[in-house]
Every structure is written in structure tokens, then in C-alpha cells.
Design a protein around this motif. Sequence first.
Motif, PDB file in Angstrom:
ATOM      1  N   ALA A 253     -77.298  22.951   2.879  1.00 13.19           N
ATOM      2  CA  ALA A 253     -77.919  24.257   3.081  1.00 13.19           C
ATOM      3  C   ALA A 253     -76.837  25.265   3.442  1.00 13.19           C
ATOM      4  CB  ALA A 253     -78.952  24.177   4.192  1.00 13.19           C
ATOM      5  N   SER A 254     -76.935  26.440   2.869  1.00 16.55           N
ATOM      6  CA  SER A 254     -75.904  27.440   3.090  1.00 16.55           C
ATOM      7  C   SER A 254     -76.552  28.816   3.072  1.00 16.55           C
ATOM      8  CB  SER A 254     -74.844  27.324   2.007  1.00 16.55           C
ATOM      9  OG  SER A 254     -73.804  28.239   2.228  1.00 16.55           O
ATOM     10  N   HIS A 255     -75.719  29.826   3.053  1.00 14.17           N
ATOM     11  CA  HIS A 255     -76.312  31.162   2.941  1.00 14.17           C
ATOM     12  C   HIS A 255     -75.508  32.051   1.990  1.00 14.17           C
ATOM     13  CE1 HIS A 255     -78.301  34.877   3.807  1.00 14.17           C
ATOM     14  NE2 HIS A 255     -77.102  35.429   3.903  1.00 14.17           N
ATOM     15  N   PRO A 257     -76.340  36.040   0.252  1.00 12.50           N
ATOM     16  CA  PRO A 257     -77.362  37.099   0.241  1.00 12.50           C
ATOM     17  C   PRO A 257     -78.166  37.120  -1.055  1.00 12.50           C
ATOM     18  CG  PRO A 257     -75.204  37.975   0.870  1.00 12.50           C
ATOM     19  CD  PRO A 257     -74.985  36.580   0.399  1.00 12.50           C
ATOM     20  N   GLU A 260     -81.939  32.422  -2.380  1.00 15.44           N
ATOM     21  CA  GLU A 260     -82.795  31.966  -1.287  1.00 15.44           C
ATOM     22  C   GLU A 260     -83.750  30.911  -1.825  1.00 15.44           C
ATOM     23  OE1 GLU A 260     -82.603  32.635   1.928  1.00 15.44           O
ATOM     24  OE2 GLU A 260     -84.216  31.193   2.197  1.00 15.44           O
ATOM     25  N   PRO A 261     -83.676  29.650  -1.432  1.00 13.96           N
ATOM     26  CA  PRO A 261     -82.664  29.107  -0.540  1.00 13.96           C
ATOM     27  C   PRO A 261     -81.297  29.001  -1.224  1.00 13.96           C
ATOM     28  CG  PRO A 261     -84.022  27.334  -1.414  1.00 13.96           C
ATOM     29  CD  PRO A 261     -84.645  28.621  -1.903  1.00 13.96           C
ATOM     30  N   SER A 262     -80.271  28.743  -0.417  1.00 13.97           N
ATOM     31  CA  SER A 262     -78.911  28.621  -0.944  1.00 13.97           C
ATOM     32  C   SER A 262     -78.340  27.252  -0.605  1.00 13.97           C
ATOM     33  CB  SER A 262     -77.994  29.677  -0.323  1.00 13.97           C
ATOM     34  OG  SER A 262     -78.488  30.978  -0.537  1.00 13.97           O
ATOM     35  N   GLY A 291     -78.082  28.432  -5.646  1.00 15.75           N
ATOM     36  CA  GLY A 291     -79.372  28.658  -5.007  1.00 15.75           C
ATOM     37  C   GLY A 291     -80.373  29.240  -5.978  1.00 15.75           C
ATOM     38  N   HIS A 294     -82.450  35.398  -5.538  1.00 19.72           N
ATOM     39  CA  HIS A 294     -83.240  36.174  -4.583  1.00 19.72           C
ATOM     40  C   HIS A 294     -84.120  37.183  -5.338  1.00 19.72           C
ATOM     41  CE1 HIS A 294     -84.275  38.688  -1.174  1.00 19.72           C
ATOM     42  NE2 HIS A 294     -83.691  37.816  -0.351  1.00 19.72           N
TER      43      HIS A 294
END
Length: 361
Positions: A253-255, A257, A260-262, A291, A294
Motif C-alpha cells: 500500500a502506498s500513496h 495523488p 486511489e488505492p495506490s 494504482g 483517481h
Amino acid sequence: MDAIATLRGKYLEQIGAAPDADALESVRLAALGKKGEISLKMRELGQMSAEERQTAGPALNALKSEVDAALKARKSALEDAALDARLKSEWLDVTLPGRPRPMGTIHPISQVMDELTAIFADMGFAVAEGPQIESDWYNFDALNIAPEHPSRQEMDTFYMHRAAGDERPPHVLRTHTSPVQIRAMQNQGAPIRIIAPGRVYRMDMDQTHTPMFHQVEGLAIDRDISMAQLKWTLEEFCRAFFEVDEVELRFRASHFPFTEPSAEVDIRCSWEGGQLKIGEGKDWLEILGSGMVHPKVLQAGGIDPNEWQGFAFGMGIDRIAMLKYGIPDLRAFFESDLRWLRHYGFASLDQPSLAAGLSRV
Ligand code: PHE
């Protein structure tokens, strides 16, 4: 008849001595041309008495034929000699070894780009491109990266110059290939299946970073694209690219921008005795970020997020090239050292295709 004998002696000698075709032609004109000596003599036959003509006629005819024959013989002898000389001068030893020619090689990055393009093409992905100098809207805003978002700083962006007084935000050297997602959405609408390989830039320089490097973006948009398909696509790619039967990918799991999800994706590998093996062992190497696209990014690209969804990924090309071909230092890619290029480069005829095998043998 002395006159005839003299003519005979004179012309046969000149014919024999003529060094080339031009000289021979001059002799022919002097003897048998319209105003040639022998021709004029033959014209005199008309003024002779019948008796004189009886002896002079055949003698002159015989002289004419003899000179004529001598001219022809000399002509063909000269031609033979010319041909012999030419054959001698143009003689070529086809058994000699060829002269070595320095040949360029295909840079490993180009080779890997061709390889991955072939693999993704096989899965139905077309190649898309975008500019390396991007507006900050494509590079950041459209990807849901707000002006104050820390990743603008994190990415160590190179900004282009604006003229004094020009208040528009400066263009940037794209920091990733993700802006090509937006361009592809705008250009073709949904559904989409593209990859976008290319150069990206970040102000960073150490053993594992160079200010310019390469990424390949992937984007698949349809009505029911899922994370599972992302996983399958990436596993399938890694199997084909690294030419192993089994690969194991780890999604962390990461982030980002723009997704989503990443998830960041690592590949299982082992380092033993300095030898890297993909698909086995207890080490993990990060190769990409990914991911589900978004909704705001779909919107920015003019695609209705209520109807469409998709996955995206961004993979480091230099990184996977190093892994596949055992290249230890990233910076060597861009130093243009001929010895390095000859060692790691590929023959220009070694074109990757799924049928022919992807790597050199
Ligand atoms: N653009 C991200 C990077 O450069 C990678 C990425 C692409 C992540 C697409 C998610 C989706 O790090």
C-alpha cells in the motif's frame, strides 16, 4: 608495281606500330579514307589504258584487302590488350578478409524500450507519447497534485524560464510519464490501453539517481477494470520481460495523488555472489508505482468517472534494464563511454520480438 610495294610496306608497318585505336584510325584514313593514298590510286585506274588496268587493278585490290585485313587484325589485337590490361588492373582477391568497420550498438535502454513495447503490444497496449517539456497543469494539477502538495517539492522539479513580467506558471521538464495519461484521455477518450515510455527529469544525482532517467507509464481504462487485472498485467509483463516461468510481485500500500488505492510493487529476487536472480530468493526490489486512476484524474482528462475506471502504473526503465542485463551502475547508462556501449550494447539486427525471443542469445 614498285609504288604498290612501297605503299604496302609503309602501311603494314604503320598498322603494326599503331599504339592505340585512335592512331590506327588515322592510318586507316590515310590509306583507305576518301582521300587516302590507296583510294586515290584506285581512282587513277579510270585514266589508265585497258592493258595497264589489267595488272594494276588486281594488284591494287589485293593491296586494299591486305591493308584492310591488317587494320582489322591490329584493331582486335589492341582491344584484346586493352581488355587484358583492364582485367589486370581490376583484379580483386575475393578471398582477402574484409576490412573491419566500426559498428554502432543499440543502447540497452533503447533495447529494453523495444522489448517492453513488444510485450505490451502483445497484450493490446498501444504506444502513446507526450512532450518532455510540460505545462505544470499536465505534470501536476491534472494529476490531482495541488500547488501546495509536497510532491511538487519531492519531485525536485526542473522549472523552465519565463520572461520577466510573465506571471504564468513556468513549464517544467516532466518529472514522470504520468502527464501522458491525461493527454491520452483527451486525445482518444475511453476506453484506453496505452503505454508511454520516455524520458523524465528530476534534480537528483547520486549512485542510484541521474537527473534524466526513463519511465514507462501504463494506462488501461474501461468500464470494469480492476486491481486484479493490474496485478495480472504486471506479472505477465515481468514473466515475459525477465524470461522466467515464475515471478512473485509484492503489492505494498502506498500513496500517489493520482491513484486511489495506490500500490508500490516489488519483485522477488536474490543477490547471491553478486549475481542477481529474478523470481527466487528472499530479497525484494521496487520496480514501479501503480494504482486505480483517481476519479479527479479521469475528470481532468475529460472522462466520466461514473462510467469508467482504470489502472495506471509507472515503471523505471533504467531499473529493469539494470536488473535484466546485470548492469551495476545507473550512471554508466548516460556517460557515452564507448567501451561500455560496446560491452552492453546490442547488435542492430538483434530486434526483439516475442517470436524470436527477447534477449540476445
Ligand atoms: N508517476 C509515479 C512516479 O513517477 C508512478 C506512478 C504512475 C504511480 C502511475 C501510480 C500510477 O513515481
